[in-house]
Design a protein around this motif. Sequence first.
Motif, PDB file in Angstrom:
ATOM      1  N   GLN A   1      40.908  45.468  29.135  1.00 19.55           N
ATOM      2  CA  GLN A   1      42.183  45.852  28.537  1.00 19.55           C
ATOM      3  C   GLN A   1      43.302  45.667  29.559  1.00 19.55           C
ATOM      4  O   GLN A   1      43.134  45.948  30.747  1.00 19.55           O
ATOM      5  CB  GLN A   1      42.153  47.320  28.083  1.00 19.55           C
ATOM      6  N   GLU A   2      44.428  45.186  29.070  1.00 16.90           N
ATOM      7  CA  GLU A   2      45.610  45.069  29.920  1.00 16.90           C
ATOM      8  C   GLU A   2      46.817  45.557  29.127  1.00 16.90           C
ATOM      9  O   GLU A   2      47.006  45.164  27.967  1.00 16.90           O
ATOM     10  CB  GLU A   2      45.827  43.630  30.372  1.00 16.90           C
ATOM     11  N   GLN A   3      47.606  46.426  29.752  1.00 21.08           N
ATOM     12  CA  GLN A   3      48.810  46.942  29.110  1.00 21.08           C
ATOM     13  C   GLN A   3      49.976  46.900  30.093  1.00 21.08           C
ATOM     14  O   GLN A   3      49.813  47.189  31.281  1.00 21.08           O
ATOM     15  CB  GLN A   3      48.616  48.390  28.631  1.00 21.08           C
ATOM     16  N   ILE A   4      51.136  46.553  29.575  1.00 23.27           N
ATOM     17  CA  ILE A   4      52.387  46.630  30.332  1.00 23.27           C
ATOM     18  C   ILE A   4      53.253  47.670  29.628  1.00 23.27           C
ATOM     19  O   ILE A   4      53.615  47.504  28.462  1.00 23.27           O
ATOM     20  CB  ILE A   4      53.097  45.266  30.381  1.00 23.27           C
ATOM     21  N   VAL A   5      53.546  48.749  30.333  1.00 24.50           N
ATOM     22  CA  VAL A   5      54.232  49.900  29.741  1.00 24.50           C
ATOM     23  C   VAL A   5      55.631  49.999  30.328  1.00 24.50           C
ATOM     24  O   VAL A   5      55.813  50.007  31.556  1.00 24.50           O
ATOM     25  CB  VAL A   5      53.451  51.203  29.996  1.00 24.50           C
ATOM     26  N   ASP A   6      56.599  50.059  29.442  1.00 24.42           N
ATOM     27  CA  ASP A   6      57.991  50.254  29.833  1.00 24.42           C
ATOM     28  C   ASP A   6      58.464  51.563  29.203  1.00 24.42           C
ATOM     29  O   ASP A   6      58.604  51.656  27.983  1.00 24.42           O
ATOM     30  CB  ASP A   6      58.842  49.077  29.353  1.00 24.42           C
TER      31      ASP A   6
END
Length: 908
Positions: free
Chosen positions: A487-492
């Motif tokens: 899993q890969e997530q980019i959170v802003d």
Amino acid sequence: MHNLYYILTVLMVCLSVSPKLLAQEGAKSIEGLVVDTIGMGLKGVSVRLSSTADTIVVTTNANGFYRINKIKGEHISVTYSMLGHQIVKKTFPANRFIDQIFAPKVTLHPQANLIPEVRVMKYIPIVNKGDTIQFNMKAFSFPERSLLEEALKNIPGFQVLRDGTLFYNGQIITQVQVDGRKFFGGDVQTATRNLPAEFVKQIEVINDYGVASTEKGIKNNEPEKIININLEDNKKKITFGQGTLGGGTRERYLGSLGINKFNDGQEISVVGSLNNTNTSLFAFGSPNGAGGRATSLGEFGDYADQSDGLNKLGSVGVSFSDNWGKDIQISGGYNYQSRHNLTEGNSLLTSSYSNFKIHKKEDYSTTTLDNYHKLFFEINSKFKNQDIFKIKPTITYNRTFVDNNKYTTRQNYRVSESGEQKDSSVNSTPTAEVLMFYSKYFKKPGRKLVGDFRFNFQTIGKDERVTESYVIYDTTSVNPSISMFEQEQIVDARNDLNTIKSSVSYVEPFFKHSLLEVSYDIDITDIEARRMVRKEPFEIIDSLGVEYAYQFRSFKTGLNYQYEPNNRFRVNLGFAVQPLSLDGKVKGDSATYNYSNVNLIPTTNVRYKVNDELDLQFSYLGKNNQPNFLHISPVRDNSNSRNIIVGNPALKAEFYNKISTSLRKFVTNRGQYFETSFAYTFINNKIVSTKKSVSKESTIQETSFENTNGYYDVRWNYLFNTPFINDNFQLDLNGDVEYYNNLSFIDTKKSTTRQLLFNQNLQFRYNWNEYFESVFNTNYFLNRAIYELPYRNKIAAHSFLLSLGGKGYISNKFVLGAEMSQRFYNGYVSELSDVNPTIINTYLEYTFMKNNLALLRLQCFDLLDQNKNVGVLTEYAGNDVFESRNNRLGRYLMLTLNIRLQSYPNKK
């Protein structure tokens, strides 16, 4: 024949009277009368008898009569004396045949001659003034060249941790003033590690109730402990400073510089520091390269470095204060702090459920770079009509870079997995705050109109990238399987937080010795939160995004009555009505979350000063605690896929109730102090975690939050310090017991965790004049927990500390010192705490140049290189048992040079 008869007759007479003579000699007495010049008996005259075998002192009674019995000696002399009268001396011949002497009447005449004045300088060490305790520094002895921090260690009641954190009688000192003004924004360490002890005339420990309570004259809140440093009169106009430069093995370095100018109310300071020895921020000029931030007073006496990881610290600051005319004082400054930390360690986490457990073992490496800026300014003015106005704007900016690398293994029932989790983030937090205070003066004594206004604007931004990669071994079926999870997530994320807190009070004298206060308080908090989650390259995951608006509002109307007939008794009785509401709404969603309530809040504070040395206090306090955004965010956060967090927007605010009592006893003539306090706290609508496992065939857990009742805690502590044998020996005892009835929900069932924390400290200090100083410390700590769900279990962890430190003054130029601490652990997971570290630090100091302005120091920190194994932590929460061990600073040798500079103004 006639002569023989005469001799026999004399012998018989002598033999018959000799026992009587002996009896007379052993039972002599003298009595008489002392009068004034008009013949009236004088009460309280000192009558002193001396002979070859006696020294006896008595005083005359109300009629001037005296009697002295059991006089055995000869050559009797009696002296009569009384303040303000001439001294009279009489002698009485000894007669073996007289056992009772009636002295002639003695007349004392007033003293006609003046006695030349004799001045005896004696400094009272400690003066108890109620909310202020004053220490006169000249009554204590300190080594030459001591900074204030070293001097405070020799004053009863003060404790100084390795990082410079200052306690007085178990309470932390939160702020420092110099001659009634904040020094360097109130930073304690900057003052204690910059000011030479010889500059200080007095130290005042003050119960500070805040500017609003002080102006109103009503003290119904909990005070903070602050210190005020009064300088010697000839040190109020001086420029002084010091610099330190050092280098050592393992690439250790230390550099610091501090320049301060005092000009009778005008002050300016410039300080800076750069080191990788875990020396505390804004701890400047100290030649001691070892140091770190301890966690609590329980670490007092532990010579290990308490800071986790390896740190590179840099700081610079400028501070000033001045007068604008007679009525306006200004102060301000700028601080910059930079901290680079590398922490490596491992941990064990066990989560227990009804018929299985999830075990998590983790090895991790965390790199943190934290930069902090603070700009502050303050104006204090007093107008011609005696009104007071204060304003303090503050701007801060904090930017933090965090990089985590974790290798994790989990096991549950018949499922296990192993893999890596990496996350990197940039966190920025700009904050602007304005504090304003106004007090209206009236001609009628005691009448006050006071306003306190606080505005805070803050933005929290976080840009985070999280990647997970696990290999899963599943043996739940007949045919075991192996699978991959990635899993890969980019959170802003952005949170805008605006807070307004305002209070207006009108105080009116009410009958004699009474004050009546009517107050109105406003507390409004607005949060606008936005969270966007995407995958590469720019694939937005709508289900994980949120835009949420939240508002907390509280309007409290209160009535408070204070009765203070004298300085021994004070009672405060208050009652407030507090309507409050919480509103939340998700953008694009028709659902809204609302909660409103009206709290009735009684308050009580009673203080009774039995005498100048003993006082008692009782209080009750109630207040609200609102939930934070993590608690209420209505969106699933699965950036950690194995620990999913879901907020609850329907949460209510907690209502906090605290009942406390304390006793203080100060025996001034013995230099003794005893204090004990007891507090009981219970919280309605306590916000607790609710945790569940997705299934027993999975390692995934989900956490949320809800309100419940039944939480309480009980705390008791005591402290006692006293000279022992003589003033060279000092004994300090302190201890505390804390009991928590913690609540949580496990798989929707309410669970109770009962936790007991017991801590006991002893310190024994011995100072042999100016030649030798030593201190012995011991500490015992117990962390015991019992939790009910999913099954009843008991856990107990113990630690025991012994330490000894000392330094000797070999000559006027050389000082040799050493310190050793030994800690024992028991009850922890042996894999993490299988070491009982022995810490040995040594140093040699040499002073030189004129007035010993230079100091050369050679030191060895952690001679056995065992400090790096000390960072053990244990926590119990709900159904979780967590233990970890982190790396810390190890052995190094360092040579430092410290130079002090000071100049006085030219005398005109």
